[in-house]
Design a protein around this motif. Structure first.
Motif, PDB file in Angstrom:
ATOM      1  N   VAL A   1       0.841  -1.202   0.000  1.00  0.00           N
ATOM      2  CA  VAL A   1       0.000   0.000   0.000  1.00  0.00           C
ATOM      3  C   VAL A   1       0.879   1.256   0.000  1.00  0.00           C
ATOM      4  CG1 VAL A   1      -1.576   1.374   1.452  1.00  0.00           C
ATOM      5  CG2 VAL A   1      -2.055  -1.054   1.032  1.00  0.00           C
ATOM      6  N   VAL A   2       1.863   1.281   0.899  1.00  0.00           N
ATOM      7  CA  VAL A   2       2.758   2.443   0.986  1.00  0.00           C
ATOM      8  C   VAL A   2       3.555   2.597  -0.316  1.00  0.00           C
ATOM      9  CG1 VAL A   2       4.772   3.400   2.202  1.00  0.00           C
ATOM     10  CG2 VAL A   2       2.892   2.369   3.499  1.00  0.00           C
ATOM     11  N   HIS A   3       4.013   1.469  -0.862  1.00  0.00           N
ATOM     12  CA  HIS A   3       4.765   1.467  -2.117  1.00  0.00           C
ATOM     13  C   HIS A   3       3.943   2.127  -3.235  1.00  0.00           C
ATOM     14  CE1 HIS A   3       7.597  -0.812  -4.992  1.00  0.00           C
ATOM     15  NE2 HIS A   3       6.711  -0.237  -5.784  1.00  0.00           N
ATOM     16  N   GLU A   4       2.697   1.700  -3.392  1.00  0.00           N
ATOM     17  CA  GLU A   4       1.882   2.243  -4.486  1.00  0.00           C
ATOM     18  C   GLU A   4       1.513   3.701  -4.237  1.00  0.00           C
ATOM     19  OE1 GLU A   4       2.163   0.672  -7.056  1.00  0.00           O
ATOM     20  OE2 GLU A   4       2.732  -1.230  -6.167  1.00  0.00           O
ATOM     21  N   LEU A   5       1.238   4.044  -2.997  1.00  0.00           N
ATOM     22  CA  LEU A   5       0.950   5.453  -2.687  1.00  0.00           C
ATOM     23  C   LEU A   5       2.152   6.329  -3.026  1.00  0.00           C
ATOM     24  CD1 LEU A   5      -1.004   5.239   0.707  1.00  0.00           C
ATOM     25  CD2 LEU A   5      -1.844   6.278  -1.412  1.00  0.00           C
ATOM     26  N   ALA A   6       3.353   5.834  -2.711  1.00  0.00           N
ATOM     27  CA  ALA A   6       4.568   6.611  -2.978  1.00  0.00           C
ATOM     28  C   ALA A   6       4.736   6.871  -4.477  1.00  0.00           C
ATOM     29  CB  ALA A   6       5.787   5.901  -2.407  1.00  0.00           C
ATOM     30  N   HIS A   7       4.196   5.966  -5.304  1.00  0.00           N
ATOM     31  CA  HIS A   7       4.281   6.165  -6.758  1.00  0.00           C
ATOM     32  C   HIS A   7       3.431   7.350  -7.222  1.00  0.00           C
ATOM     33  CE1 HIS A   7       6.979   3.151  -8.113  1.00  0.00           C
ATOM     34  NE2 HIS A   7       6.243   2.113  -7.765  1.00  0.00           N
ATOM     35  N   LEU A   8       2.492   7.792  -6.403  1.00  0.00           N
ATOM     36  CA  LEU A   8       1.725   8.987  -6.766  1.00  0.00           C
ATOM     37  C   LEU A   8       2.651  10.197  -6.799  1.00  0.00           C
ATOM     38  CD1 LEU A   8      -1.432   8.355  -4.536  1.00  0.00           C
ATOM     39  CD2 LEU A   8      -1.370   8.253  -7.034  1.00  0.00           C
TER      40      LEU A   8
END
Ligand SMILES: [Zn+2]
Length: 169
Positions: free
Chosen positions: A128-135
């Motif tokens: 979840v944190v990984h994908e959010l960081a891609h924002l």
């Protein structure tokens, strides 16, 4: 005990367990088969031990969540971490693909693999944190990882764990 026999130009018989856990006997051309069988049987304890050592550890498949529980957990984690990180996604999708745990589309929609239900909660939080960081950061550069590790300190541990679990079902 099963083994693969290779006749070779050599004086003595030797045994080897290859990386696939297959027992290979290399024997001189003229050595009778019964002698090779006997030798292999005498060494069976050693062979079994070697085969165990060679077999790669495979993480047992544990179902940590049902699909519904996983979706709820991801929604809750997204709420929590998007607030903490100050990043806002535009939507969430759940997929059943074999190539990734999660993705972040340019539109801001995050996708999560339903096979994450076979991974522990910590690993799901990490994804979840990984994908959010891609924002914020598109690639996997230094700034990206700095952000992921800031919000999910056990990142390296979870990455190692995820490498041992298959994406697909
Ligand atoms: Zn990524």
């Amino acid at each position: 005990m099963d083994y693969t026999l290779i006749r070779a130009r050599k004086r003595t018989l030797s045994l080897q367990v290859n990386k696939d856990g297959v027992l290979i006997a290399r024997a001189p051309y003229l050595m009778p088969k019964f002698l090779i069988d006997r030798f292999v049987n005498d060494k069976s304890k050693w062979v079994e031990k070697r085969i165990k050592e060679m077999q790669k550890p495979v993480a047992p498949k544990i179902e940590y969540f049902t699909e519904d529980e996983l979706k709820l957990f991801i929604h809750n984690e997204l709420t929590k971490y998007s607030k903490l990180m100050g990043l806002k996604h535009t939507g969430v999708r759940f997929t059943k693909v074999h190539t990734y745990w999660g993705t972040c589309a340019p539109s801001g929609i995050l996708s999560f693999n339903l096979s994450l239900r076979y991974t522990p909660p910590g690993a799901v939080s990490y994804v979840v944190v990984h994908e959010l960081a891609h924002l914020q950061w598109k690639g996997h550069g230094v700034r990206f990882w700095t952000m992921v590790k800031k919000y999910y300190p056990k990142t390296n541990e979870m990455r190692a764990l995820l490498r041992h679990i298959r994406h697909g079902e």
